[in-house]
Scaffold this active site. Sequence first.
Site, PDB file in Angstrom:
ATOM      1  N   ARG A  43       0.847  -1.206   0.000  1.00  0.00           N
ATOM      2  CA  ARG A  43       0.000   0.000   0.000  1.00  0.00           C
ATOM      3  C   ARG A  43       0.879   1.251   0.000  1.00  0.00           C
ATOM      4  NH1 ARG A  43      -3.954  -0.059   4.970  1.00  0.00           N
ATOM      5  NH2 ARG A  43      -5.176  -1.570   3.807  1.00  0.00           N
ATOM      6  N   ARG A  47      -1.794   6.425   9.959  1.00  0.00           N
ATOM      7  CA  ARG A  47      -1.923   5.988   8.560  1.00  0.00           C
ATOM      8  C   ARG A  47      -1.986   7.193   7.619  1.00  0.00           C
ATOM      9  NH1 ARG A  47      -4.006   0.755   8.247  1.00  0.00           N
ATOM     10  NH2 ARG A  47      -3.302  -0.459  10.021  1.00  0.00           N
ATOM     11  N   LYS A  78      -3.940   0.898  14.983  1.00  0.00           N
ATOM     12  CA  LYS A  78      -3.893   1.845  13.869  1.00  0.00           C
ATOM     13  C   LYS A  78      -4.507   3.182  14.274  1.00  0.00           C
ATOM     14  CE  LYS A  78      -6.361  -0.939  11.233  1.00  0.00           C
ATOM     15  NZ  LYS A  78      -7.309  -1.542  10.266  1.00  0.00           N
ATOM     16  N   LYS A  80      -6.083   6.930  12.520  1.00  0.00           N
ATOM     17  CA  LYS A  80      -6.489   7.526  11.242  1.00  0.00           C
ATOM     18  C   LYS A  80      -6.948   8.964  11.389  1.00  0.00           C
ATOM     19  CE  LYS A  80      -7.735   3.046   9.398  1.00  0.00           C
ATOM     20  NZ  LYS A  80      -8.781   2.214   8.786  1.00  0.00           N
ATOM     21  N   CYS A 103     -15.640  -2.713   0.020  1.00  0.00           N
ATOM     22  CA  CYS A 103     -14.245  -2.997   0.360  1.00  0.00           C
ATOM     23  C   CYS A 103     -13.713  -4.094  -0.564  1.00  0.00           C
ATOM     24  CB  CYS A 103     -14.145  -3.454   1.809  1.00  0.00           C
ATOM     25  SG  CYS A 103     -14.771  -5.130   2.032  1.00  0.00           S
ATOM     26  N   CYS A 119      -8.320 -10.520   0.559  1.00  0.00           N
ATOM     27  CA  CYS A 119      -8.370 -10.193   1.987  1.00  0.00           C
ATOM     28  C   CYS A 119      -8.524 -11.466   2.832  1.00  0.00           C
ATOM     29  CB  CYS A 119      -9.525  -9.236   2.272  1.00  0.00           C
ATOM     30  SG  CYS A 119      -9.610  -8.867   4.028  1.00  0.00           S
ATOM     31  N   CYS A 172     -16.704  -8.254   5.784  1.00  0.00           N
ATOM     32  CA  CYS A 172     -16.639  -8.692   7.184  1.00  0.00           C
ATOM     33  C   CYS A 172     -16.918  -7.468   8.058  1.00  0.00           C
ATOM     34  CB  CYS A 172     -15.277  -9.319   7.496  1.00  0.00           C
ATOM     35  SG  CYS A 172     -13.990  -8.144   7.932  1.00  0.00           S
ATOM     36  N   CYS A 213     -14.173  -1.828   6.548  1.00  0.00           N
ATOM     37  CA  CYS A 213     -13.299  -1.036   5.672  1.00  0.00           C
ATOM     38  C   CYS A 213     -14.074  -0.159   4.691  1.00  0.00           C
ATOM     39  CB  CYS A 213     -12.372  -1.956   4.893  1.00  0.00           C
ATOM     40  SG  CYS A 213     -11.264  -2.899   5.944  1.00  0.00           S
TER      41      CYS A 213
HETATM   42 FE1  SRM Z   1      -9.293  -1.838   6.206  1.00  0.00          FE
HETATM   43  C1  SRM Z   1      -7.942  -4.561   7.761  1.00  0.00           C
HETATM   44  C2  SRM Z   1      -8.538  -3.027   3.252  1.00  0.00           C
HETATM   45  C3  SRM Z   1      -9.990   1.169   4.970  1.00  0.00           C
HETATM   46  C4  SRM Z   1     -11.046  -1.056   9.124  1.00  0.00           C
HETATM   47  N1  SRM Z   1      -8.328  -3.491   5.634  1.00  0.00           N
HETATM   48  C5  SRM Z   1      -7.811  -4.482   6.408  1.00  0.00           C
HETATM   49  C6  SRM Z   1      -6.987  -5.467   5.563  1.00  0.00           C
HETATM   50  C7  SRM Z   1      -5.574  -4.997   5.549  1.00  0.00           C
HETATM   51  C8  SRM Z   1      -7.124  -6.951   5.947  1.00  0.00           C
HETATM   52  C9  SRM Z   1      -6.128  -7.535   6.912  1.00  0.00           C
HETATM   53  O1  SRM Z   1      -5.867  -6.955   7.980  1.00  0.00           O
HETATM   54  O2  SRM Z   1      -5.624  -8.625   6.609  1.00  0.00           O
HETATM   55  C10 SRM Z   1      -7.682  -5.236   4.182  1.00  0.00           C
HETATM   56  C11 SRM Z   1      -6.841  -5.562   2.963  1.00  0.00           C
HETATM   57  C12 SRM Z   1      -7.703  -6.190   1.922  1.00  0.00           C
HETATM   58  C13 SRM Z   1      -7.048  -6.320   0.609  1.00  0.00           C
HETATM   59  O3  SRM Z   1      -6.907  -7.477   0.118  1.00  0.00           O
HETATM   60  O4  SRM Z   1      -6.698  -5.317   0.010  1.00  0.00           O
HETATM   61  C14 SRM Z   1      -8.193  -3.831   4.338  1.00  0.00           C
HETATM   62  N2  SRM Z   1      -9.161  -1.053   4.477  1.00  0.00           N
HETATM   63  C15 SRM Z   1      -8.922  -1.725   3.320  1.00  0.00           C
HETATM   64  C16 SRM Z   1      -9.137  -0.834   2.123  1.00  0.00           C
HETATM   65  C17 SRM Z   1      -8.236  -1.148   0.934  1.00  0.00           C
HETATM   66  C18 SRM Z   1     -10.619  -0.938   1.727  1.00  0.00           C
HETATM   67  C19 SRM Z   1     -11.099  -0.095   0.553  1.00  0.00           C
HETATM   68  O5  SRM Z   1     -12.172  -0.424   0.098  1.00  0.00           O
HETATM   69  O6  SRM Z   1     -10.446   0.845   0.126  1.00  0.00           O
HETATM   70  C20 SRM Z   1      -8.906   0.531   2.782  1.00  0.00           C
HETATM   71  C21 SRM Z   1      -7.451   0.934   2.801  1.00  0.00           C
HETATM   72  C22 SRM Z   1      -7.272   2.336   3.295  1.00  0.00           C
HETATM   73  C23 SRM Z   1      -5.864   2.845   3.277  1.00  0.00           C
HETATM   74  O7  SRM Z   1      -5.390   3.298   2.235  1.00  0.00           O
HETATM   75  O8  SRM Z   1      -5.228   2.829   4.341  1.00  0.00           O
HETATM   76  C24 SRM Z   1      -9.372   0.237   4.194  1.00  0.00           C
HETATM   77  N3  SRM Z   1     -10.279  -0.211   6.948  1.00  0.00           N
HETATM   78  C25 SRM Z   1     -10.542   0.896   6.206  1.00  0.00           C
HETATM   79  C26 SRM Z   1     -11.501   1.709   6.877  1.00  0.00           C
HETATM   80  C27 SRM Z   1     -12.067   3.020   6.367  1.00  0.00           C
HETATM   81  C28 SRM Z   1     -11.177   4.180   6.679  1.00  0.00           C
HETATM   82  O9  SRM Z   1     -10.050   4.015   7.164  1.00  0.00           O
HETATM   83  O10 SRM Z   1     -11.594   5.302   6.429  1.00  0.00           O
HETATM   84  C29 SRM Z   1     -11.821   1.067   8.068  1.00  0.00           C
HETATM   85  C30 SRM Z   1     -12.902   1.514   9.080  1.00  0.00           C
HETATM   86  C31 SRM Z   1     -12.514   2.695   9.860  1.00  0.00           C
HETATM   87  C32 SRM Z   1     -11.700   2.331  11.042  1.00  0.00           C
HETATM   88  O11 SRM Z   1     -10.518   2.019  10.889  1.00  0.00           O
HETATM   89  O12 SRM Z   1     -12.263   2.321  12.140  1.00  0.00           O
HETATM   90  C33 SRM Z   1     -11.033  -0.134   8.102  1.00  0.00           C
HETATM   91  N4  SRM Z   1      -9.408  -2.629   8.148  1.00  0.00           N
HETATM   92  C34 SRM Z   1     -10.230  -2.188   9.153  1.00  0.00           C
HETATM   93  C35 SRM Z   1     -10.122  -3.094  10.267  1.00  0.00           C
HETATM   94  C36 SRM Z   1     -10.875  -2.962  11.614  1.00  0.00           C
HETATM   95  C37 SRM Z   1     -10.187  -2.008  12.529  1.00  0.00           C
HETATM   96  C38 SRM Z   1     -10.796  -1.978  13.892  1.00  0.00           C
HETATM   97  O13 SRM Z   1     -10.722  -0.945  14.542  1.00  0.00           O
HETATM   98  O14 SRM Z   1     -11.333  -2.984  14.350  1.00  0.00           O
HETATM   99  C39 SRM Z   1      -9.231  -4.119   9.875  1.00  0.00           C
HETATM  100  C40 SRM Z   1      -8.786  -5.325  10.712  1.00  0.00           C
HETATM  101  C41 SRM Z   1      -7.788  -4.978  11.753  1.00  0.00           C
HETATM  102  O15 SRM Z   1      -7.238  -3.879  11.799  1.00  0.00           O
HETATM  103  O16 SRM Z   1      -7.536  -5.867  12.574  1.00  0.00           O
HETATM  104  C42 SRM Z   1      -8.815  -3.806   8.542  1.00  0.00           C
HETATM  105 FE1  SF4 Z   2     -11.284  -7.380   4.334  1.00  0.00          FE
HETATM  106 FE2  SF4 Z   2     -13.203  -7.086   6.101  1.00  0.00          FE
HETATM  107 FE3  SF4 Z   2     -11.774  -4.997   5.365  1.00  0.00          FE
HETATM  108 FE4  SF4 Z   2     -13.462  -6.012   3.667  1.00  0.00          FE
HETATM  109  S1  SF4 Z   2     -14.016  -5.095   5.646  1.00  0.00           S
HETATM  110  S2  SF4 Z   2     -11.343  -5.482   3.208  1.00  0.00           S
HETATM  111  S3  SF4 Z   2     -13.390  -8.157   4.140  1.00  0.00           S
HETATM  112  S4  SF4 Z   2     -11.018  -6.719   6.465  1.00  0.00           S
END
Ligand code: SRM
Ligand code: SF4
Length: 606
Positions: free
Chosen positions: A81, A149, A230, A232, A453, A459, A498, A502
């Site tokens: 990323r 981030r 993390k 943000k 997402c 993922c 899930c 995201c």
């Molecule tokens: Fe996310 C984990 C993709 C924005 C909450 N996110 C992941 C992972 C890295 C899976 C993993 O940990 O193994 C995903 C990678 C999937 C893949 O194959 O690409 C993933 N997240 C994404 C992206 C690519 C989704 C998208 O549609 O664009 C976004 C990347 C943003 C970036 O450039 O950094 C992305 N993730 C978000 C957001 C939205 C935001 O940040 O505005 C959230 C919700 C807001 C928040 O963080 O509260 C989000 N991602 C999570 C979480 C749950 C965090 C939590 O507090 O519980 C995980 C899992 C974790 O961290 O354990 C996660």
């Molecule tokens: Fe993966 Fe869940 Fe984030 Fe979708 S919401 S990219 S399934 S970790």
Amino acid sequence: MFSSPFTLPIMSKASVEDIKLASNDLRGQIAEQFADTSLSHVPDDSNILLKFHGSYQQDDRDQRAERSKAKLDKAWSFMIRSKMPGGRITAKQYLIHDDLCTKAMGNLRLTNRQGIQLHGVLKGGLKEVIHDVCHSGLSTMGACGDVVRNTMGPAAPLKTPVHADAQKLTEEISQRFLWRSSAYADIWLDGEKIDPEWIMDPAVDPAVRAATTAPEGEDPIYGKVYLPRKFKMAVAIQPSNDVDLWSQDVSFIPHVVDGAVEGYTITVGGGFGMSHGQLTTRPFLAQPLFYVKRAHVVDATEAIVTTQRDHGNRVERKNARMKYTVQTMGIDAFRAEVQRRLPGIETFPAKELKFDTVEDNLGWHEQGDGKLYCAVYVSMGRIADKEGGPQYRSAFAELARTLDLPYIITPNTNVIIADVSPDQKDTVNAILAKFGVVHSDEMTRARKVAHACVALPTCGLSLSESERALPGIMDKIDPVLRELGLENEPILFRMTGCPNGCGRPYNADFGFVGRAPNKYAMFVGGSVRGDRLAGLEFKSVLGDDIPTRVREFLEAFKAERKNGEIFADWFARTRTTGEAPTPEQFHIELAERAAKLAGEKVSAAE
Ligand code: SRM
Ligand code: SF4
């Protein structure tokens, strides 16, 4: 240390905290394991550290069952990323990413935090990819991991003092919170420190360079164990909430006096991750913290980050985000602690805020300096050449090569082509048309902003399809919207594979959250303004039944709406939503949700 009522027993295997502490400033065994060609993949502890460097180890889940049957190792690869504050990327930097993706899955995934992901990079190729991203002047440092981030900023490149200051602030924050250790340069750049010669965007240069050349020793902000989780941040300019400010750990909203930015209102404690059925986890919207003069914004941010560093839950990662720290301390105690860390700096009550939408303003617009920008819809942020569909990859590459114009990745995963002079407009339109990339005018308004997402096949956490499912579901919802005359209504649809959230589903009008293959929890009643949480309406709905469930709400909206109110306002007037921002309400909400989850509203699908 502040103790959280949500603290659960200590994890038995080496915890992430232990791994960070023992990592020798985020080195671990990464260099050795990547040099060892006999390893098909890296162990879990290295994967945890790798995130700080901007990469995740993954496997192709489409191949899992077949490979397991054939007793083959998983099809391992890496997602990488790149970070770019406010989504800003030059044409040359974009072309380097375009070139790199040929070494991966042949496409790019724009992220909803304005970054770029490459999927499917093989272990032997990761170093070269990171090296090339750095040589483009961008970086992957801190794109993932328990650090700050990519900092988001308003996408529209309007030439006003407030927009200039907002972008400057995203860069200042990005620089202040880069982790400091030469581990990144040592592992990926053979110790070669980032050289200013590589840097095409001078604004990003000094901090990335300083971070990679930092002397060994304790990181001044992150210490030895970095943040609990993390972190943000985003800058938003009223009335556009494109960055979805209420979902962020910290957001900044400028206040203009006499045409210049006087200071920023700061909000804290948003965050969306939760786990199905684990009622001590849930999404929260941010709350106003205070207003501070411009000169003190970054220092105030550091006080917030260090408050979370010192008071966040380091025992249970599921409750380690700052949203839980804010909820458990209470906003007043949290504010007082931040203020205590800002001696001599005056803070003021937060200003009143008013936002209208999270949507992008797609199409052609004036920037205010005689030039134009064009915001181009990219389905689910996936830049690929789709057979029989838009050739996004060819279009954006040819545009970058022909016109050398900067791009901006929007928080809705679209692309803005910026700084277009009026005489270039026809060329832009012609190149987009040549590759079948159509302007979004004919789409329903809901389709323009619907996002899913990534989920399967990359993922590792996904429970269901998302990016590959939502377009087909919207194909069935679009005709319903048109039939009911709602095609121009702002209605926000978001999906995730899930409950991590995201795709930011929990503040959407409709949020579909994967529970199992083809099964989704359905949340309804957020708002296109991004300022209200949706409530769980159905615990489990089959993907195929989603359009029918949605139709029921849309028909009720059409029948009951008053004076042209939007869907979100109709819902708020006629239904109840699940928001509970205070700790007391949180516990009531938990109890109510427990009752609901126990089966009060289980869809016919179950
Ligand atoms: Fe996310 C984990 C993709 C924005 C909450 N996110 C992941 C992972 C890295 C899976 C993993 O940990 O193994 C995903 C990678 C999937 C893949 O194959 O690409 C993933 N997240 C994404 C992206 C690519 C989704 C998208 O549609 O664009 C976004 C990347 C943003 C970036 O450039 O950094 C992305 N993730 C978000 C957001 C939205 C935001 O940040 O505005 C959230 C919700 C807001 C928040 O963080 O509260 C989000 N991602 C999570 C979480 C749950 C965090 C939590 O507090 O519980 C995980 C899992 C974790 O961290 O354990 C996660
Ligand atoms: Fe993966 Fe869940 Fe984030 Fe979708 S919401 S990219 S399934 S970790």
